[in-house]
Every structure is written in C-alpha cells, then in structure tokens.
Scaffold this motif. Structure first.
Motif, PDB file in Angstrom:
ATOM      1  N   PHE A  69      51.957  62.977  14.120  1.00 17.05           N
ATOM      2  CA  PHE A  69      52.030  63.698  12.849  1.00 17.05           C
ATOM      3  C   PHE A  69      52.234  65.186  13.118  1.00 17.05           C
ATOM      4  O   PHE A  69      51.384  65.839  13.730  1.00 17.05           O
ATOM      5  CB  PHE A  69      50.747  63.472  12.053  1.00 17.05           C
ATOM      6  N   LEU A  70      53.374  65.720  12.685  1.00 16.87           N
ATOM      7  CA  LEU A  70      53.703  67.128  12.894  1.00 16.87           C
ATOM      8  C   LEU A  70      53.487  67.963  11.636  1.00 16.87           C
ATOM      9  O   LEU A  70      53.567  69.198  11.699  1.00 16.87           O
ATOM     10  CB  LEU A  70      55.158  67.272  13.357  1.00 16.87           C
ATOM     11  N   GLY A  71      53.230  67.323  10.531  1.00 17.84           N
ATOM     12  CA  GLY A  71      52.935  68.044   9.296  1.00 17.84           C
ATOM     13  C   GLY A  71      53.989  69.073   8.956  1.00 17.84           C
ATOM     14  O   GLY A  71      55.191  68.806   8.997  1.00 17.84           O
ATOM     15  N   LEU A  85      55.243  55.663   7.178  1.00 18.79           N
ATOM     16  CA  LEU A  85      54.083  54.887   7.622  1.00 18.79           C
ATOM     17  C   LEU A  85      54.422  53.401   7.685  1.00 18.79           C
ATOM     18  O   LEU A  85      53.973  52.689   8.604  1.00 18.79           O
ATOM     19  CB  LEU A  85      52.902  55.128   6.685  1.00 18.79           C
ATOM     20  N   GLU A  86      55.211  52.942   6.757  1.00 18.09           N
ATOM     21  CA  GLU A  86      55.597  51.528   6.752  1.00 18.09           C
ATOM     22  C   GLU A  86      56.443  51.189   7.982  1.00 18.09           C
ATOM     23  O   GLU A  86      56.269  50.140   8.618  1.00 18.09           O
ATOM     24  CB  GLU A  86      56.366  51.201   5.469  1.00 18.09           C
ATOM     25  N   GLU A  87      57.362  52.079   8.322  1.00 18.22           N
ATOM     26  CA  GLU A  87      58.200  51.848   9.512  1.00 18.22           C
ATOM     27  C   GLU A  87      57.362  51.883  10.778  1.00 18.22           C
ATOM     28  O   GLU A  87      57.591  51.096  11.714  1.00 18.22           O
ATOM     29  CB  GLU A  87      59.308  52.898   9.568  1.00 18.22           C
ATOM     30  N   ALA A  88      56.388  52.795  10.827  1.00 16.73           N
ATOM     31  CA  ALA A  88      55.518  52.878  12.001  1.00 16.73           C
ATOM     32  C   ALA A  88      54.687  51.608  12.153  1.00 16.73           C
ATOM     33  O   ALA A  88      54.492  51.114  13.272  1.00 16.73           O
ATOM     34  CB  ALA A  88      54.603  54.098  11.870  1.00 16.73           C
ATOM     35  N   LYS A  89      54.213  51.074  11.051  1.00 20.86           N
ATOM     36  CA  LYS A  89      53.440  49.832  11.091  1.00 20.86           C
ATOM     37  C   LYS A  89      54.283  48.699  11.654  1.00 20.86           C
ATOM     38  O   LYS A  89      53.839  47.919  12.514  1.00 20.86           O
ATOM     39  CB  LYS A  89      52.943  49.480   9.686  1.00 20.86           C
ATOM     40  N   ALA A  90      55.502  48.605  11.181  1.00 22.54           N
ATOM     41  CA  ALA A  90      56.404  47.551  11.642  1.00 22.54           C
ATOM     42  C   ALA A  90      56.743  47.704  13.120  1.00 22.54           C
ATOM     43  O   ALA A  90      56.990  46.712  13.822  1.00 22.54           O
ATOM     44  CB  ALA A  90      57.679  47.553  10.805  1.00 22.54           C
ATOM     45  N   ALA A  91      56.731  48.960  13.603  1.00 17.11           N
ATOM     46  CA  ALA A  91      57.052  49.226  15.010  1.00 17.11           C
ATOM     47  C   ALA A  91      55.873  48.971  15.942  1.00 17.11           C
ATOM     48  O   ALA A  91      56.032  49.029  17.163  1.00 17.11           O
ATOM     49  CB  ALA A  91      57.530  50.665  15.167  1.00 17.11           C
ATOM     50  N   GLY A  92      54.680  48.733  15.377  1.00 15.13           N
ATOM     51  CA  GLY A  92      53.517  48.428  16.205  1.00 15.13           C
ATOM     52  C   GLY A  92      52.574  49.582  16.445  1.00 15.13           C
ATOM     53  O   GLY A  92      51.664  49.477  17.273  1.00 15.13           O
ATOM     54  N   VAL A  93      52.771  50.698  15.732  1.00 13.80           N
ATOM     55  CA  VAL A  93      51.877  51.848  15.894  1.00 13.80           C
ATOM     56  C   VAL A  93      50.445  51.469  15.503  1.00 13.80           C
ATOM     57  O   VAL A  93      50.223  50.753  14.524  1.00 13.80           O
ATOM     58  CB  VAL A  93      52.362  53.037  15.035  1.00 13.80           C
ATOM     59  N   LYS A  94      49.462  51.951  16.296  1.00 14.72           N
ATOM     60  CA  LYS A  94      48.051  51.692  16.029  1.00 14.72           C
ATOM     61  C   LYS A  94      47.304  52.922  15.511  1.00 14.72           C
ATOM     62  O   LYS A  94      46.354  52.802  14.745  1.00 14.72           O
ATOM     63  CB  LYS A  94      47.359  51.205  17.304  1.00 14.72           C
ATOM     64  N   THR A  95      47.729  54.117  15.984  1.00 13.12           N
ATOM     65  CA  THR A  95      46.992  55.346  15.664  1.00 13.12           C
ATOM     66  C   THR A  95      47.954  56.449  15.262  1.00 13.12           C
ATOM     67  O   THR A  95      48.982  56.653  15.928  1.00 13.12           O
ATOM     68  CB  THR A  95      46.161  55.815  16.880  1.00 13.12           C
ATOM     69  N   GLN A 124      45.430  70.296   2.497  1.00 15.40           N
ATOM     70  CA  GLN A 124      45.536  69.284   1.446  1.00 15.40           C
ATOM     71  C   GLN A 124      46.869  68.542   1.528  1.00 15.40           C
ATOM     72  O   GLN A 124      46.940  67.353   1.198  1.00 15.40           O
ATOM     73  CB  GLN A 124      45.373  69.941   0.066  1.00 15.40           C
ATOM     74  N   GLU A 125      47.914  69.246   1.979  1.00 14.47           N
ATOM     75  CA  GLU A 125      49.223  68.599   2.130  1.00 14.47           C
ATOM     76  C   GLU A 125      49.144  67.494   3.174  1.00 14.47           C
ATOM     77  O   GLU A 125      49.757  66.440   3.029  1.00 14.47           O
ATOM     78  CB  GLU A 125      50.285  69.628   2.523  1.00 14.47           C
ATOM     79  N   TRP A 126      48.383  67.740   4.217  1.00 14.24           N
ATOM     80  CA  TRP A 126      48.205  66.723   5.249  1.00 14.24           C
ATOM     81  C   TRP A 126      47.373  65.547   4.734  1.00 14.24           C
ATOM     82  O   TRP A 126      47.601  64.400   5.107  1.00 14.24           O
ATOM     83  CB  TRP A 126      47.501  67.312   6.466  1.00 14.24           C
ATOM     84  N   LYS A 127      46.366  65.867   3.915  1.00 19.47           N
ATOM     85  CA  LYS A 127      45.403  64.865   3.474  1.00 19.47           C
ATOM     86  C   LYS A 127      46.086  63.656   2.823  1.00 19.47           C
ATOM     87  O   LYS A 127      45.683  62.505   3.044  1.00 19.47           O
ATOM     88  CB  LYS A 127      44.425  65.478   2.476  1.00 19.47           C
ATOM     89  N   LYS A 128      47.100  63.916   2.014  1.00 14.07           N
ATOM     90  CA  LYS A 128      47.776  62.816   1.321  1.00 14.07           C
ATOM     91  C   LYS A 128      48.317  61.802   2.323  1.00 14.07           C
ATOM     92  O   LYS A 128      48.179  60.585   2.142  1.00 14.07           O
ATOM     93  CB  LYS A 128      48.908  63.364   0.456  1.00 14.07           C
ATOM     94  N   VAL A 129      48.916  62.290   3.406  1.00 17.70           N
ATOM     95  CA  VAL A 129      49.481  61.409   4.420  1.00 17.70           C
ATOM     96  C   VAL A 129      48.372  60.724   5.210  1.00 17.70           C
ATOM     97  O   VAL A 129      48.443  59.519   5.495  1.00 17.70           O
ATOM     98  CB  VAL A 129      50.405  62.207   5.371  1.00 17.70           C
ATOM     99  N   GLU A 141      35.481  65.645   6.810  1.00 14.25           N
ATOM    100  CA  GLU A 141      36.241  65.612   5.559  1.00 14.25           C
ATOM    101  C   GLU A 141      35.752  64.417   4.745  1.00 14.25           C
ATOM    102  O   GLU A 141      36.053  63.271   5.093  1.00 14.25           O
ATOM    103  CB  GLU A 141      37.738  65.500   5.851  1.00 14.25           C
ATOM    104  N   PRO A 142      34.998  64.645   3.667  1.00 16.18           N
ATOM    105  CA  PRO A 142      34.385  63.533   2.924  1.00 16.18           C
ATOM    106  C   PRO A 142      35.378  62.463   2.473  1.00 16.18           C
ATOM    107  O   PRO A 142      35.073  61.262   2.545  1.00 16.18           O
ATOM    108  CB  PRO A 142      33.734  64.227   1.726  1.00 16.18           C
ATOM    109  N   ASP A 143      36.563  62.890   2.012  1.00 17.93           N
ATOM    110  CA  ASP A 143      37.522  61.898   1.524  1.00 17.93           C
ATOM    111  C   ASP A 143      38.063  61.032   2.653  1.00 17.93           C
ATOM    112  O   ASP A 143      38.185  59.809   2.518  1.00 17.93           O
ATOM    113  CB  ASP A 143      38.660  62.565   0.752  1.00 17.93           C
ATOM    114  N   LEU A 144      38.355  61.646   3.813  1.00 18.69           N
ATOM    115  CA  LEU A 144      38.830  60.864   4.952  1.00 18.69           C
ATOM    116  C   LEU A 144      37.743  59.913   5.458  1.00 18.69           C
ATOM    117  O   LEU A 144      38.008  58.749   5.779  1.00 18.69           O
ATOM    118  CB  LEU A 144      39.288  61.785   6.081  1.00 18.69           C
ATOM    119  N   LYS A 145      36.524  60.412   5.527  1.00 14.61           N
ATOM    120  CA  LYS A 145      35.416  59.585   5.990  1.00 14.61           C
ATOM    121  C   LYS A 145      35.205  58.392   5.062  1.00 14.61           C
ATOM    122  O   LYS A 145      34.997  57.260   5.514  1.00 14.61           O
ATOM    123  CB  LYS A 145      34.142  60.422   6.077  1.00 14.61           C
ATOM    124  N   ALA A 146      35.273  58.627   3.755  1.00 20.30           N
ATOM    125  CA  ALA A 146      35.057  57.554   2.788  1.00 20.30           C
ATOM    126  C   ALA A 146      36.144  56.486   2.896  1.00 20.30           C
ATOM    127  O   ALA A 146      35.853  55.276   2.876  1.00 20.30           O
ATOM    128  CB  ALA A 146      35.025  58.130   1.374  1.00 20.30           C
TER     129      ALA A 146
END
Length: 333
Positions: free
Chosen positions: A9-11, A53-63, A77-82, A104-109
């Motif tokens: 992720f290069l944001g 993200l969908e393409e990365a999932k199909a390619a086998g990305v884990k993290t 906040q721009e990063w948070k959405k992704v 980050e409460p939202d990421l943790k939740a």
C-alpha cells in the motif's frame, strides 16, 4: 510471523523516498511483492502491477503492508477507507509506522469482527533480557555507517544472498521495520526500552553452528547525535566478529543535521573498532560498503578504487556490483 505474499500500500506517497519500506520489500523479497495499491495523486511507482483489493485476493495476497511513511507516521483518513476494506476482504494488515494500527479504534474493531490480524512491527513482542555479554557460538557481522540510511541493511542482505549462493550458512537478522517486513521476523530495536536494547540483540543472535554467519542489520550511526544509541546497542549486544564500514560519499551533511558533516571512513574505523573490541576483542574491520546510487558507473568504480587504496580494505557497492569481495573477506576469518 506475517503471512506472505503482500500487496504494498503506497497511499498518497508524494515521491519514491516516502516509499522506502515498500522499495526494500520489492528489492529483496520480490516473490512476496505481488502488487501495489496507490491512491489518486500518488507520486511513487514501484513498477509492480496496480491491483484492486479484489484482484489482490484472487492473486493470493495474504497481507496488505503499509509500505509508505508520511510525515509523523500518521494513518490518514484517506488511508483508513482502504485499510478497513482490506480487513473486510480478508487480509491481515502490517505496518512499521510509529502510529500503531492497534491504536486506531475503527481498525481494531473491524479486525476483531473479521478475525484478521494487525501487525505493528515497531512494537516489541518479546520480553527481552538485559545483556550479559557472554560469548556466543557462531559468527556475526555488523555494518556500521558514517551516517543513517547509507545502505547498512542492503549490505547485510546482499552478503546473506551471496553467502547462501555459495553454500555458506548465513542468516539476515532484522532490527528495523523494513527488515522485519522483508523477512517477517526480527527486533524493532528503536522501540525497545534502552536498558534492554543490547539484550534484545543478544536474543536475536543466539548460539549457532561455528561456521554460521549472522548478518545483523545496522541502525543509526555513532556520529549521528539523534540515533547513536541504537548503534551502540548493536555493537555491544551483537558482539560482531567482523565490521563492514558503510558510506554514502555524495552527502553534504549528516541526514537531517545540516550543522554536522559526515565523518571520514578513517574516523569511523578508529572510533567503532575499539568499542566493538570491548565486547569482542577479536573483532576486525574487514571491508567497506559504498552506496554509489547517485554516481555514474565510471565515477562509482573510481570511488571504490580510491577507498580500497586509502583504507587497505576491499570495497564495493554490494547492491550494484555484488558483495563477493566482502564475503571473501568474511570467509577468510
């Protein structure tokens, strides 16, 4: 351990310098760097496939790895959405920022709700001991620099690669966030409480086979007033048998310190060796690694010839020209 492979992720990174972490992963673990994710206006490009993200999932990305650092290490906040979407898509997140994912409460939740893992690699996960200075079996090499960010990590990784290609026993030991994200393990030395820093390096480089080399990732510089503490912890905790001097010859001053000039390689040698010999009297300076990325090839080779002549040591740019000279010097010990 952090699951591989990665989506980097290069944001909204303004330039390549801000993408240092991602560049390190791309250069040293290309098999783990399947793609990049960039927000509009991103000024960095690793030359990897741009993936959703969908393409990365199909390619086998884990993290999904945050491979960029902005000023202050803030998760915007721009990063948070992704990042939230990545967790919901089933990815773990990994970051080396000082601003922690888990804070980050939202990421943790979302991570808790989806069963995903947040990897904050700059947070120690081990209760490290206080150093005892007891000599350990095996061999250890540490790159020490005239300044910060002169290529100490690249030097250690290049030596590891060459040693393994020659059938030698060698392990790169990560001590910073980029190295940990490259290898998936290590000690985040700059986040360890000062009294335990040297002990954490002892823990990282335990007893090993007599002919095994630990290539310890260097940090900071003894001559950098901001970051000299981590360097001392590596010198005493690592008890290196061999030191590689690392240098970037085109700099006008110490990184981030315009009032401080870089020391010479002779000054570095004469300062670091007595300190290293406190913990390991047999320690030797065996070579010089020169970061020539800002030089044309002819200029770079002339610089290396000059360093070899003046220092009486083998000198190379291990990433550009190979680390063979340094490996041979280590093998001779």
């Amino acid at each position: 351990m952090i699951e591989t492979p990665y989506l980097l992720f290069l944001g909204d990174a303004p330039d390549m310098l801000a993408a240092k972490v991602a560049i390190g992963i791309r250069d040293w673990r290309p098999e783990n760097a399947l793609g990049q994710f960039r927000l509009p206006g991103c000024g960095a490009d690793l030359g990897l496939p741009d993936m959703t993200l969908e393409e990365a999932k199909a390619a086998g990305v884990k993290t999904v790895v945050i491979g960029v650092a902005n000023r202050g290490g803030i998760i915007s906040q721009e990063w948070k959405k992704v990042l939230v979407a990545a967790l919901e898509e089933g990815f773990d997140l990994a970051s080396g920022l000082h601003n922690l994912l888990r804070d980050e409460p939202d990421l943790k939740a979302v991570a808790e709700a989806t069963g995903r893992t947040l990897h904050d690699v700059r947070v120690p996960s081990v209760k490290y001991p206080i150093a005892d200075g007891v000599k350990r079996r095996g061999k250890r090499c540490l790159a020490v620099g005239t300044d910060c960010s002169v290529g100490k990590m690249y030097t250690a990784m290049a030596i590891e690669r060459e040693m393994q290609a020659r059938g030698m026993k060698a392990t790169f030991r990560a001590t910073g966030q980029t190295g940990i994200l490259i290898t998936g393990d290590g000690v985040p030395l700059d986040a360890v409480v000062a009294d335990f820093m040297a002990g954490s390096v002892e823990w990282l480089t335990p007893d090993n086979d007599p002919d095994h080399w630990d290539l310890i990732e260097g940090q900071g510089s003894l001559f950098h007033v901001s970051f000299s503490g981590v360097t001392m912890a590596l010198i005493h905790g690592g008890q290196p048998d061999a030191l590689i001097l690392s240098h970037e010859p085109t700099r006008a001053h110490m990184r981030g310190l315009p009032g401080y000039k870089l020391p010479s390689l002779e000054q570095l040698r004469d300062t670091v060796l007595p300190l290293a010999q406190v913990a390991n009297p047999a320690c030797q300076v065996v070579g010089v690694s020169v970061n020539t990325q800002h030089m044309k090839e002819a200029e770079a080779r002339a610089c290396l010839d000059k360093v070899e002549s003046e220092m009486g040591l083998p000198a190379t740019d291990p990433y550009r020209f190979g680390s063979g000279k340094l490996v041979e010097a280590l093998a001779a010990l």
